[in-house]
Design an enzyme around this catalytic site. Structure first.
Site, PDB file in Angstrom:
ATOM      1  N   LYS A 188      40.804 -38.788 -14.358  1.00  0.00           N
ATOM      2  CA  LYS A 188      40.176 -40.117 -14.307  1.00  0.00           C
ATOM      3  C   LYS A 188      41.188 -41.185 -14.690  1.00  0.00           C
ATOM      4  CE  LYS A 188      36.155 -42.624 -16.190  1.00  0.00           C
ATOM      5  NZ  LYS A 188      35.046 -42.588 -17.181  1.00  0.00           N
ATOM      6  N   SER A 204      30.431 -43.459 -15.268  1.00  0.00           N
ATOM      7  CA  SER A 204      31.583 -44.131 -14.705  1.00  0.00           C
ATOM      8  C   SER A 204      32.633 -43.185 -14.118  1.00  0.00           C
ATOM      9  CB  SER A 204      32.234 -44.982 -15.791  1.00  0.00           C
ATOM     10  OG  SER A 204      32.744 -44.156 -16.828  1.00  0.00           O
ATOM     11  N   SER A 250      28.891 -40.793 -18.954  1.00  0.00           N
ATOM     12  CA  SER A 250      29.767 -40.910 -17.783  1.00  0.00           C
ATOM     13  C   SER A 250      30.369 -39.616 -17.255  1.00  0.00           C
ATOM     14  CB  SER A 250      30.903 -41.877 -18.072  1.00  0.00           C
ATOM     15  OG  SER A 250      30.420 -43.188 -17.979  1.00  0.00           O
TER      16      SER A 250
HETATM   17  N1  GLN Z   1      26.550 -45.948 -18.173  1.00  0.00           N
HETATM   18  C1  GLN Z   1      26.980 -46.139 -19.517  1.00  0.00           C
HETATM   19  C2  GLN Z   1      27.619 -47.487 -19.676  1.00  0.00           C
HETATM   20  O1  GLN Z   1      27.673 -48.184 -18.719  1.00  0.00           O
HETATM   21  C3  GLN Z   1      27.920 -45.058 -19.927  1.00  0.00           C
HETATM   22  C4  GLN Z   1      29.311 -45.282 -19.517  1.00  0.00           C
HETATM   23  C5  GLN Z   1      30.233 -44.243 -20.051  1.00  0.00           C
HETATM   24  O2  GLN Z   1      29.801 -43.202 -20.510  1.00  0.00           O
HETATM   25  N2  GLN Z   1      31.518 -44.552 -20.022  1.00  0.00           N
HETATM   26  O3  GLN Z   1      28.069 -47.854 -20.724  1.00  0.00           O
END
Ligand code: GLN
Length: 480
Positions: A79, A154, A178
């Site tokens: 990532k 994400s 994420s």
């Molecule tokens: N969807 C969550 C957010 O927008 C989690 C994102 C993540 O785990 N990086 O913060």
């Protein structure tokens, strides 16, 4: 050679028997990934020179009869919030579009020490903020299962690459879901290890008390191999734990008879019926495997979203202050004073979601509101963790959905941030409590969309979690 379907044991076996060389595999994997990538936009960029150099080392080890690392020759995607020395790392942000890190993240160092071949860097929501990958400055990612739909976020690029077969395994990061949510949306395995299990050194910070690095894979065993490689104390991350790392793969097959599994009542209320039905079928399989199923309650669940979005924005507002046009980042050309340079750089560089979170975070930390919001949310976080601690007095594992619904359509939720935040309801609690949690494929809806089952266990009991997931997978998931 079907790169899209290879497993880690197959790769090691092929190298040992000299059916193929690591360099051949790496070049084929790169060619395949580059050819397939336009379908999903999962990779932002490739690093062929680095990949071939790593593969060459593996071939030398084979030739000299040296022992092979647990990831020898395995094509991996990383990532793009995880630093790779000399290879562009953007965090999905325009601000870092040309950032070349001077060092590797610890997880990356450990991957390559284990023989992994890093193919390239995967797309993600900007600074890992999002649930659909639509917040990337470099375009959304399409779900390989249905290109009209999001892969989740994400870590959408990592989930999509593994599902598409353009990487055998991948690294993602999880702050509030994420890893688990894209794994669930794309139909692959995703693990969020206990907070502190894997070093965060070299992970671009979003919310430091929540951020974790973890694996994506197409099966539980491969995910366990990857976890074993990246886990363990690192003196460069003061929050990384001293807890010894068990040999996960050696103990996967212990069986799960007598394991006490709790179903949190609050998680089965507002599910889409198809998701609920799949998960409950999955629970039937666990019963057949000898697990003892009971109800548990996590009463603070209703406050988790509010709590998370106060804490993560507070931490983000502080972490993102460093992107000022002086260090790391692009610099606005439209400025005559220093203050204008800061303002314009940040104004032009950050996308809408980052700006929203910086403003929200700054607000909840401001002198007049700190007690009312930030401090209150910290207390709620403790209550969320206490709910789990009480549940784990009665059960060994908790099983729940990952997401209330399967992958949604591109554009469906992007105009309504609150709606997007609500999709994190079942993942955020495990994040706030710092627990190990994962998504394991649990069948598909009638229209063919993957559903993920979430498994959570006590702190540092990744082994118990993996065993349950492995037994479930081997039994055929919900169709057993
Ligand atoms: N969807 C969550 C957010 O927008 C989690 C994102 C993540 O785990 N990086 O913060």
């Amino acid at each position: 050679m079907e790169i899209a379907r290879l497993t880690i044991p197959q790769i090691l076996e092929g190298l040992r028997r000299r059916q193929f060389r690591a360099v051949e595999l790496a070049s084929q994997a790169l060619r395949f990934a580059q050819a397939e990538n336009p379908k999903t936009n999962a990779y932002l960029h490739f690093c062929p020179e680095r990949a071939i150099a790593a593969a060459r080392k593996v071939d030398e080890a084979v030739e000299q009869g040296q022992p092979l690392g647990p990831l020898a020759g395995v094509p991996v995607a990383v990532k793009d919030v995880i630093l790779t020395k000399g290879v562009r790392t953007t965090a999905g942000s325009r601000l870092l579009a040309n950032y070349i890190p001077p060092y590797d993240a610890t997880a990356v160092v450990r991957l390559e020490e284990a023989g992994a071949v890093i193919l390239g860097k995967t797309n993600c929501d900007e600074f890992a903020m999002g649930s659909s990958n639509e917040n990337s400055a470099f375009g959304a990612v399409r779900n390989p299962v249905d290109p009209e739909r999001v892969p989740g976020g994400s870590s959408g690029g990592s989930g999509a690459a593994v599902a598409q077969g353009t990487a055998v395994v991948a690294l993602g990061s999880d702050t509030g879901g994420s890893i688990r949510q894209p794994a669930s949306f794309c139909g692959v395995v995703g693990i969020t290890p206990t907070y502190g299990r894997v070093s965060r050194y070299g992970l671009i910070a979003f919310a430091s008390s929540l951020d974790r690095i973890g694996p994506f894979a197409r099966n539980v065993r491969d995910a366990a191999v990857l976890l074993g490689v990246i886990a363990g104390r690192d003196e460069r991350d003061a929050t990384s734990a001293f807890a010894p790392v068990p040999d996960y793969t050696a103990q996967l097959e212990g069986g799960v008879r007598g394991v006490r599994v709790g179903l949190p009542r609050e998680y089965f209320r507002d599910l889409s019926s198809e998701t609920g039905e799949r998960i409950l079928r999955g629970v039937e399989t666990l019963k057949k495997l000898g697990c003892e199923i009971s109800d548990v309650s996590l009463p603070t669940t209703d406050y988790a979203i509010a709590c998370y979005y106060i804490l993560c924005t507070a931490e983000a507002s502080s972490n993102l202050a460093r992107y000022d046009g002086v260090r790391y980042t692009m610099r606005s050309k439209e400025a005559s004073t220093l203050i204008d340079m800061y303002r314009n750089t940040r104004g032009e560089g950050f996308g809408a979601e980052c700006k929203r979170r910086i403003m929200l975070g700054t607000y909840v930390l401001s002198a007049g509101y700190y007690d009312a919001y930030y401090l209150k949310a910290q207390k709620v976080r403790t209550l969320v963790a206490r709910d789990f601690a009480q549940a784990f007095e009665k059960v060994d594992a908790i099983v729940a959905p990952v997401s209330p619904f399967p992958a949604f359509k591109l554009g469906e939720k992007i105009a309504d941030p609150l709606e997007m935040y609500l999709s994190d309801i079942y993942t955020i609690t495990g994040s706030l409590a710092g627990l190990p949690c994962m998504s394991v494929p649990c069948g598909r809806t009638a229209s063919g969309l993957p559903v993920g089952m979430q498994i959570l266990t006590r702190h540092f009991d990744e082994l118990g979690m993996l065993r349950l997931a492995y037994a479930f997978e081997q039994a055929g998931g919900p169709e057993a």
